[in-house]
Design a protein around this motif. Structure first.
Motif, PDB file in Angstrom:
ATOM      1  N   GLU A  33       0.857  -1.177   0.000  1.00  0.00           N
ATOM      2  CA  GLU A  33       0.000   0.000   0.000  1.00  0.00           C
ATOM      3  C   GLU A  33       0.895   1.229   0.000  1.00  0.00           C
ATOM      4  N   PHE A  34       0.464   2.261  -0.723  1.00  0.00           N
ATOM      5  CA  PHE A  34       1.283   3.438  -0.939  1.00  0.00           C
ATOM      6  C   PHE A  34       0.449   4.708  -0.778  1.00  0.00           C
ATOM      7  N   ALA A  35       1.104   5.789  -0.416  1.00  0.00           N
ATOM      8  CA  ALA A  35       0.419   7.064  -0.225  1.00  0.00           C
ATOM      9  C   ALA A  35      -0.046   7.654  -1.556  1.00  0.00           C
ATOM     10  N   THR A  36       0.730   7.429  -2.613  1.00  0.00           N
ATOM     11  CA  THR A  36       0.397   7.976  -3.925  1.00  0.00           C
ATOM     12  C   THR A  36       0.640   6.910  -4.994  1.00  0.00           C
ATOM     13  N   PRO A  37      -0.008   7.039  -6.147  1.00  0.00           N
ATOM     14  CA  PRO A  37       0.273   6.086  -7.227  1.00  0.00           C
ATOM     15  C   PRO A  37       1.710   6.229  -7.741  1.00  0.00           C
ATOM     16  N   GLN A  38       2.269   7.438  -7.686  1.00  0.00           N
ATOM     17  CA  GLN A  38       3.644   7.634  -8.131  1.00  0.00           C
ATOM     18  C   GLN A  38       4.624   6.868  -7.252  1.00  0.00           C
ATOM     19  N   GLN A  39       4.382   6.855  -5.951  1.00  0.00           N
ATOM     20  CA  GLN A  39       5.234   6.103  -5.033  1.00  0.00           C
ATOM     21  C   GLN A  39       5.189   4.611  -5.366  1.00  0.00           C
ATOM     22  N   ALA A  40       4.010   4.114  -5.697  1.00  0.00           N
ATOM     23  CA  ALA A  40       3.875   2.700  -6.073  1.00  0.00           C
ATOM     24  C   ALA A  40       4.654   2.407  -7.353  1.00  0.00           C
ATOM     25  N   ALA A  41       4.525   3.276  -8.358  1.00  0.00           N
ATOM     26  CA  ALA A  41       5.253   3.077  -9.611  1.00  0.00           C
ATOM     27  C   ALA A  41       6.758   3.108  -9.376  1.00  0.00           C
ATOM     28  N   ASP A  42       7.229   4.027  -8.545  1.00  0.00           N
ATOM     29  CA  ASP A  42       8.663   4.108  -8.227  1.00  0.00           C
ATOM     30  C   ASP A  42       9.158   2.813  -7.596  1.00  0.00           C
ATOM     31  N   ASP A  43       8.416   2.303  -6.610  1.00  0.00           N
ATOM     32  CA  ASP A  43       8.832   1.083  -5.913  1.00  0.00           C
ATOM     33  C   ASP A  43       8.796  -0.138  -6.832  1.00  0.00           C
ATOM     34  N   LEU A  44       7.787  -0.224  -7.691  1.00  0.00           N
ATOM     35  CA  LEU A  44       7.725  -1.342  -8.639  1.00  0.00           C
ATOM     36  C   LEU A  44       8.881  -1.280  -9.628  1.00  0.00           C
ATOM     37  N   ALA A  45       9.223  -0.088 -10.100  1.00  0.00           N
ATOM     38  CA  ALA A  45      10.327   0.066 -11.053  1.00  0.00           C
ATOM     39  C   ALA A  45      11.663  -0.297 -10.416  1.00  0.00           C
ATOM     40  N   ARG A  46      11.843   0.059  -9.143  1.00  0.00           N
ATOM     41  CA  ARG A  46      13.097  -0.232  -8.434  1.00  0.00           C
ATOM     42  C   ARG A  46      13.217  -1.695  -8.055  1.00  0.00           C
ATOM     43  N   GLY A  47      12.075  -2.330  -7.798  1.00  0.00           N
ATOM     44  CA  GLY A  47      12.093  -3.753  -7.507  1.00  0.00           C
ATOM     45  C   GLY A  47      11.379  -4.154  -6.240  1.00  0.00           C
ATOM     46  N   LEU A  48      10.318  -4.894  -6.410  1.00  0.00           N
ATOM     47  CA  LEU A  48       9.608  -5.563  -5.331  1.00  0.00           C
ATOM     48  C   LEU A  48       9.567  -7.035  -5.712  1.00  0.00           C
ATOM     49  N   THR A  49       9.665  -7.915  -4.750  1.00  0.00           N
ATOM     50  CA  THR A  49       9.552  -9.342  -5.038  1.00  0.00           C
ATOM     51  C   THR A  49       8.135  -9.797  -4.719  1.00  0.00           C
ATOM     52  N   THR A  57      10.277  -7.458  -9.658  1.00  0.00           N
ATOM     53  CA  THR A  57       9.793  -6.436 -10.584  1.00  0.00           C
ATOM     54  C   THR A  57      10.911  -5.608 -11.210  1.00  0.00           C
ATOM     55  N   SER A  58      12.090  -5.565 -10.605  1.00  0.00           N
ATOM     56  CA  SER A  58      13.189  -4.774 -11.171  1.00  0.00           C
ATOM     57  C   SER A  58      13.700  -5.359 -12.489  1.00  0.00           C
ATOM     58  N   THR A  59      13.362  -6.601 -12.787  1.00  0.00           N
ATOM     59  CA  THR A  59      13.829  -7.246 -14.017  1.00  0.00           C
ATOM     60  C   THR A  59      12.834  -7.098 -15.168  1.00  0.00           C
ATOM     61  N   LEU A  60      11.726  -6.387 -14.962  1.00  0.00           N
ATOM     62  CA  LEU A  60      10.643  -6.356 -15.951  1.00  0.00           C
ATOM     63  C   LEU A  60      10.495  -5.036 -16.694  1.00  0.00           C
ATOM     64  N   GLU A  61      11.432  -4.110 -16.500  1.00  0.00           N
ATOM     65  CA  GLU A  61      11.390  -2.809 -17.177  1.00  0.00           C
ATOM     66  C   GLU A  61      10.074  -2.075 -16.935  1.00  0.00           C
ATOM     67  N   ILE A  62       9.591  -2.126 -15.704  1.00  0.00           N
ATOM     68  CA  ILE A  62       8.376  -1.404 -15.330  1.00  0.00           C
ATOM     69  C   ILE A  62       8.723   0.086 -15.248  1.00  0.00           C
ATOM     70  N   PRO A  63       7.969   0.932 -15.947  1.00  0.00           N
ATOM     71  CA  PRO A  63       8.301   2.357 -15.945  1.00  0.00           C
ATOM     72  C   PRO A  63       7.992   3.023 -14.609  1.00  0.00           C
ATOM     73  N   ASP A  64       8.840   3.982 -14.230  1.00  0.00           N
ATOM     74  CA  ASP A  64       8.587   4.717 -12.999  1.00  0.00           C
ATOM     75  C   ASP A  64       7.714   5.943 -13.240  1.00  0.00           C
ATOM     76  N   LYS A  65       7.463   6.289 -14.494  1.00  0.00           N
ATOM     77  CA  LYS A  65       6.597   7.434 -14.822  1.00  0.00           C
ATOM     78  C   LYS A  65       5.177   6.934 -15.076  1.00  0.00           C
ATOM     79  N   LEU A  66       4.230   7.469 -14.320  1.00  0.00           N
ATOM     80  CA  LEU A  66       2.831   7.050 -14.492  1.00  0.00           C
ATOM     81  C   LEU A  66       2.304   7.345 -15.889  1.00  0.00           C
ATOM     82  N   ALA A  67       2.886   8.316 -16.574  1.00  0.00           N
ATOM     83  CA  ALA A  67       2.453   8.631 -17.941  1.00  0.00           C
ATOM     84  C   ALA A  67       2.681   7.451 -18.886  1.00  0.00           C
ATOM     85  N   ASP A  68       3.595   6.553 -18.510  1.00  0.00           N
ATOM     86  CA  ASP A  68       3.879   5.380 -19.328  1.00  0.00           C
ATOM     87  C   ASP A  68       2.997   4.186 -18.989  1.00  0.00           C
TER      88      ASP A  68
END
Length: 74
Positions: A33-49, A57-68
């Motif tokens: 759970e995250f305070a903002t959707p941007q925080q969630a995108a950042d954490d997914l891009a950096r890597g969550l197992t 998730t760090s191996t999947l090229e998940i974008p950190d920009k919500l626009a993507d």
């Protein structure tokens, strides 16, 4: 209400409104759970197992920009 979806080679990830903010999900698994959707995108891009599927998730090229991410209506 809107949320966000990213389709990776391993399946779709979602950032959706939750009880006390925003939830990141993969399949039937809540990744956090995250305070903002941007925080969630950042954490997914950096890597969550994902514990059930053991996907890093760090191996999947998940974008950190919500626009993507695709906007979905919930």
């Amino acid at each position: 209400m809107k949320g966000f979806r990213f389709g990776s080679t391993e399946g779709a990830f979602y950032i959706l409104p939750g009880q006390d903010g925003w939830e990141a999900t993969y399949g039937n698994e809540t990744l956090g759970e995250f305070a903002t959707p941007q925080q969630a995108a950042d954490d997914l891009a950096r890597g969550l197992t994902c514990s059930l599927s053991e996907v890093d998730t760090s191996t999947l090229e998940i974008p950190d920009k919500l626009a993507d991410w695709e906007i979905v209506h919930v």
